[in-house]
Design a protein around this motif. Structure first.
Motif, PDB file in Angstrom:
ATOM      1  N   GLN A  46     -26.304 -18.104  -9.051  1.00  0.00           N
ATOM      2  CA  GLN A  46     -25.609 -18.912  -8.047  1.00  0.00           C
ATOM      3  C   GLN A  46     -25.976 -20.387  -8.200  1.00  0.00           C
ATOM      4  O   GLN A  46     -25.108 -21.259  -8.097  1.00  0.00           O
ATOM      5  N   ILE A  47     -27.248 -20.653  -8.430  1.00  0.00           N
ATOM      6  CA  ILE A  47     -27.692 -22.041  -8.628  1.00  0.00           C
ATOM      7  C   ILE A  47     -26.962 -22.652  -9.816  1.00  0.00           C
ATOM      8  O   ILE A  47     -26.454 -23.776  -9.745  1.00  0.00           O
ATOM      9  N   LEU A  48     -26.894 -21.892 -10.914  1.00  0.00           N
ATOM     10  CA  LEU A  48     -26.192 -22.387 -12.104  1.00  0.00           C
ATOM     11  C   LEU A  48     -24.714 -22.583 -11.824  1.00  0.00           C
ATOM     12  O   LEU A  48     -24.147 -23.622 -12.179  1.00  0.00           O
ATOM     13  N   LEU A  49     -24.083 -21.624 -11.187  1.00  0.00           N
ATOM     14  CA  LEU A  49     -22.640 -21.741 -10.942  1.00  0.00           C
ATOM     15  C   LEU A  49     -22.312 -22.887  -9.997  1.00  0.00           C
ATOM     16  O   LEU A  49     -21.273 -23.531 -10.146  1.00  0.00           O
ATOM     17  N   ARG A  50     -23.184 -23.168  -9.046  1.00  0.00           N
ATOM     18  CA  ARG A  50     -22.972 -24.334  -8.161  1.00  0.00           C
ATOM     19  C   ARG A  50     -22.951 -25.616  -8.989  1.00  0.00           C
ATOM     20  O   ARG A  50     -22.041 -26.444  -8.882  1.00  0.00           O
ATOM     21  N   ALA A  51     -23.945 -25.784  -9.862  1.00  0.00           N
ATOM     22  CA  ALA A  51     -23.993 -26.966 -10.727  1.00  0.00           C
ATOM     23  C   ALA A  51     -22.864 -26.949 -11.743  1.00  0.00           C
ATOM     24  O   ALA A  51     -22.318 -28.000 -12.099  1.00  0.00           O
ATOM     25  N   ALA A  52     -22.499 -25.755 -12.211  1.00  0.00           N
ATOM     26  CA  ALA A  52     -21.452 -25.629 -13.231  1.00  0.00           C
ATOM     27  C   ALA A  52     -20.091 -26.063 -12.703  1.00  0.00           C
ATOM     28  O   ALA A  52     -19.341 -26.749 -13.404  1.00  0.00           O
ATOM     29  N   VAL A  53     -19.766 -25.671 -11.486  1.00  0.00           N
ATOM     30  CA  VAL A  53     -18.473 -26.069 -10.921  1.00  0.00           C
ATOM     31  C   VAL A  53     -18.422 -27.579 -10.738  1.00  0.00           C
ATOM     32  O   VAL A  53     -17.425 -28.226 -11.077  1.00  0.00           O
ATOM     33  N   ALA A  54     -19.488 -28.159 -10.230  1.00  0.00           N
ATOM     34  CA  ALA A  54     -19.522 -29.623 -10.090  1.00  0.00           C
ATOM     35  C   ALA A  54     -19.377 -30.289 -11.458  1.00  0.00           C
ATOM     36  O   ALA A  54     -18.630 -31.265 -11.601  1.00  0.00           O
ATOM     37  N   SER A  55     -20.051 -29.756 -12.464  1.00  0.00           N
ATOM     38  CA  SER A  55     -19.956 -30.316 -13.815  1.00  0.00           C
ATOM     39  C   SER A  55     -18.558 -30.158 -14.383  1.00  0.00           C
ATOM     40  O   SER A  55     -18.035 -31.058 -15.043  1.00  0.00           O
ATOM     41  N   LEU A  56     -17.963 -29.005 -14.148  1.00  0.00           N
ATOM     42  CA  LEU A  56     -16.603 -28.760 -14.617  1.00  0.00           C
ATOM     43  C   LEU A  56     -15.643 -29.783 -14.026  1.00  0.00           C
ATOM     44  O   LEU A  56     -14.819 -30.367 -14.743  1.00  0.00           O
ATOM     45  N   LEU A  57     -15.764 -30.019 -12.730  1.00  0.00           N
ATOM     46  CA  LEU A  57     -14.882 -30.992 -12.074  1.00  0.00           C
ATOM     47  C   LEU A  57     -15.134 -32.403 -12.599  1.00  0.00           C
ATOM     48  O   LEU A  57     -14.191 -33.164 -12.834  1.00  0.00           O
ATOM     49  N   ASN A  58     -16.396 -32.749 -12.791  1.00  0.00           N
ATOM     50  CA  ASN A  58     -16.708 -34.072 -13.346  1.00  0.00           C
ATOM     51  C   ASN A  58     -16.174 -34.216 -14.763  1.00  0.00           C
ATOM     52  O   ASN A  58     -15.591 -35.242 -15.125  1.00  0.00           O
ATOM     53  N   ALA A  59     -16.356 -33.184 -15.579  1.00  0.00           N
ATOM     54  CA  ALA A  59     -15.911 -33.237 -16.971  1.00  0.00           C
ATOM     55  C   ALA A  59     -14.391 -33.296 -17.078  1.00  0.00           C
ATOM     56  O   ALA A  59     -13.855 -33.918 -17.998  1.00  0.00           O
ATOM     57  N   HIS A  61     -12.269 -34.551 -14.760  1.00  0.00           N
ATOM     58  CA  HIS A  61     -11.638 -35.670 -14.044  1.00  0.00           C
ATOM     59  C   HIS A  61     -11.497 -36.871 -14.970  1.00  0.00           C
ATOM     60  O   HIS A  61     -12.474 -37.309 -15.585  1.00  0.00           O
ATOM     61  N   PRO A  62     -10.297 -37.427 -15.069  1.00  0.00           N
ATOM     62  CA  PRO A  62     -10.071 -38.551 -15.991  1.00  0.00           C
ATOM     63  C   PRO A  62     -10.809 -39.833 -15.614  1.00  0.00           C
ATOM     64  O   PRO A  62     -11.012 -40.697 -16.476  1.00  0.00           O
ATOM     65  N   ASP A  63     -11.240 -39.959 -14.379  1.00  0.00           N
ATOM     66  CA  ASP A  63     -11.916 -41.175 -13.938  1.00  0.00           C
ATOM     67  C   ASP A  63     -13.438 -41.050 -13.903  1.00  0.00           C
ATOM     68  O   ASP A  63     -14.123 -41.928 -13.386  1.00  0.00           O
ATOM     69  N   VAL A  64     -13.961 -39.954 -14.447  1.00  0.00           N
ATOM     70  CA  VAL A  64     -15.407 -39.737 -14.484  1.00  0.00           C
ATOM     71  C   VAL A  64     -15.852 -39.641 -15.938  1.00  0.00           C
ATOM     72  O   VAL A  64     -15.346 -38.826 -16.694  1.00  0.00           O
ATOM     73  N   ALA A  65     -16.779 -40.495 -16.322  1.00  0.00           N
ATOM     74  CA  ALA A  65     -17.350 -40.449 -17.675  1.00  0.00           C
ATOM     75  C   ALA A  65     -18.555 -39.508 -17.626  1.00  0.00           C
ATOM     76  O   ALA A  65     -19.674 -39.932 -17.362  1.00  0.00           O
ATOM     77  N   PHE A  66     -18.317 -38.223 -17.873  1.00  0.00           N
ATOM     78  CA  PHE A  66     -19.352 -37.220 -17.675  1.00  0.00           C
ATOM     79  C   PHE A  66     -20.206 -36.973 -18.918  1.00  0.00           C
ATOM     80  O   PHE A  66     -21.372 -36.634 -18.811  1.00  0.00           O
ATOM     81  N   GLY A  67     -19.630 -37.108 -20.096  1.00  0.00           N
ATOM     82  CA  GLY A  67     -20.405 -36.906 -21.316  1.00  0.00           C
ATOM     83  C   GLY A  67     -20.239 -35.539 -21.944  1.00  0.00           C
ATOM     84  O   GLY A  67     -20.760 -35.291 -23.026  1.00  0.00           O
ATOM     85  N   SER A  68     -19.566 -34.622 -21.268  1.00  0.00           N
ATOM     86  CA  SER A  68     -19.247 -33.303 -21.806  1.00  0.00           C
ATOM     87  C   SER A  68     -17.798 -32.991 -21.459  1.00  0.00           C
ATOM     88  O   SER A  68     -17.277 -33.473 -20.452  1.00  0.00           O
ATOM     89  N   THR A  69     -17.177 -32.169 -22.286  1.00  0.00           N
ATOM     90  CA  THR A  69     -15.821 -31.722 -21.988  1.00  0.00           C
ATOM     91  C   THR A  69     -15.881 -30.474 -21.115  1.00  0.00           C
ATOM     92  O   THR A  69     -16.913 -29.794 -21.060  1.00  0.00           O
ATOM     93  N   PRO A  70     -14.785 -30.144 -20.453  1.00  0.00           N
ATOM     94  CA  PRO A  70     -14.770 -28.886 -19.698  1.00  0.00           C
ATOM     95  C   PRO A  70     -15.105 -27.691 -20.596  1.00  0.00           C
ATOM     96  O   PRO A  70     -15.863 -26.802 -20.176  1.00  0.00           O
ATOM     97  N   ALA A  71     -14.592 -27.673 -21.806  1.00  0.00           N
ATOM     98  CA  ALA A  71     -14.863 -26.548 -22.720  1.00  0.00           C
ATOM     99  C   ALA A  71     -16.353 -26.439 -23.043  1.00  0.00           C
ATOM    100  O   ALA A  71     -16.896 -25.327 -23.136  1.00  0.00           O
ATOM    101  N   GLN A  72     -17.022 -27.566 -23.198  1.00  0.00           N
ATOM    102  CA  GLN A  72     -18.463 -27.540 -23.469  1.00  0.00           C
ATOM    103  C   GLN A  72     -19.239 -27.009 -22.270  1.00  0.00           C
ATOM    104  O   GLN A  72     -20.191 -26.240 -22.433  1.00  0.00           O
ATOM    105  N   VAL A  73     -18.854 -27.418 -21.083  1.00  0.00           N
ATOM    106  CA  VAL A  73     -19.508 -26.928 -19.867  1.00  0.00           C
ATOM    107  C   VAL A  73     -19.315 -25.423 -19.752  1.00  0.00           C
ATOM    108  O   VAL A  73     -20.270 -24.671 -19.545  1.00  0.00           O
ATOM    109  N   ILE A  74     -18.077 -24.970 -19.905  1.00  0.00           N
ATOM    110  CA  ILE A  74     -17.765 -23.545 -19.780  1.00  0.00           C
ATOM    111  C   ILE A  74     -18.537 -22.727 -20.802  1.00  0.00           C
ATOM    112  O   ILE A  74     -19.135 -21.702 -20.477  1.00  0.00           O
ATOM    113  N   SER A  75     -18.555 -23.177 -22.034  1.00  0.00           N
ATOM    114  CA  SER A  75     -19.254 -22.453 -23.097  1.00  0.00           C
ATOM    115  C   SER A  75     -20.749 -22.338 -22.816  1.00  0.00           C
ATOM    116  O   SER A  75     -21.344 -21.253 -22.952  1.00  0.00           O
TER     117      SER A  75
END
Length: 107
Positions: A46-59, A61-75
């Motif tokens: 659950q802790i990981l999935l909470r952070a993962a969803v936030a990371s997915l949304l950041n990755a 979003h076109p206006d957020v320079a997150f440093g990873s792609t959604p595919a990288q986060v998911i993988s």
């Protein structure tokens, strides 16, 4: 407002994004952002999935320079979940949480 440009929706099931979500897969992406976590393996997921969803949304979003792609986060998340290794799960959660808190111009 911030969900729109990501192509993800609050009601979307975790299992539609993260193949390793297991029994937590029926929860929505929004539900995952509210996960509390704890000391069991499922609670650590659950802790990981909470952070993962936030990371997915950041990755995604076109206006957020997150440093990873959604595919990288998911993988990375799917690999950690599949490992069932509590240390690996928490290490990735910490890494994603750090990236999520690096700063964002969205409100």
């Amino acid at each position: 407002d911030a969900w729109g440009p990501t192509s993800y929706s609050p009601g979307q099931a975790l299992s539609s994004v993260f193949s390793g979500a297991g029994s937590l897969g029926s929860a929505s992406l929004l539900d995952a952002l509210k996960f509390k976590g704890g000391s069991t393996l499922d609670a650590k997921k659950q802790i990981l999935l909470r952070a993962a969803v936030a990371s997915l949304l950041n990755a995604a979003h076109p206006d957020v320079a997150f440093g990873s792609t959604p595919a990288q986060v998911i993988s990375a998340v799917n690999a950690a979940l599949a490992s069932n290794d509590a240390d690996a799960i928490l290490a990735l959660a910490t890494s994603l949480d750090d990236a999520n808190n690096a700063g964002c111009t969205l409100n």
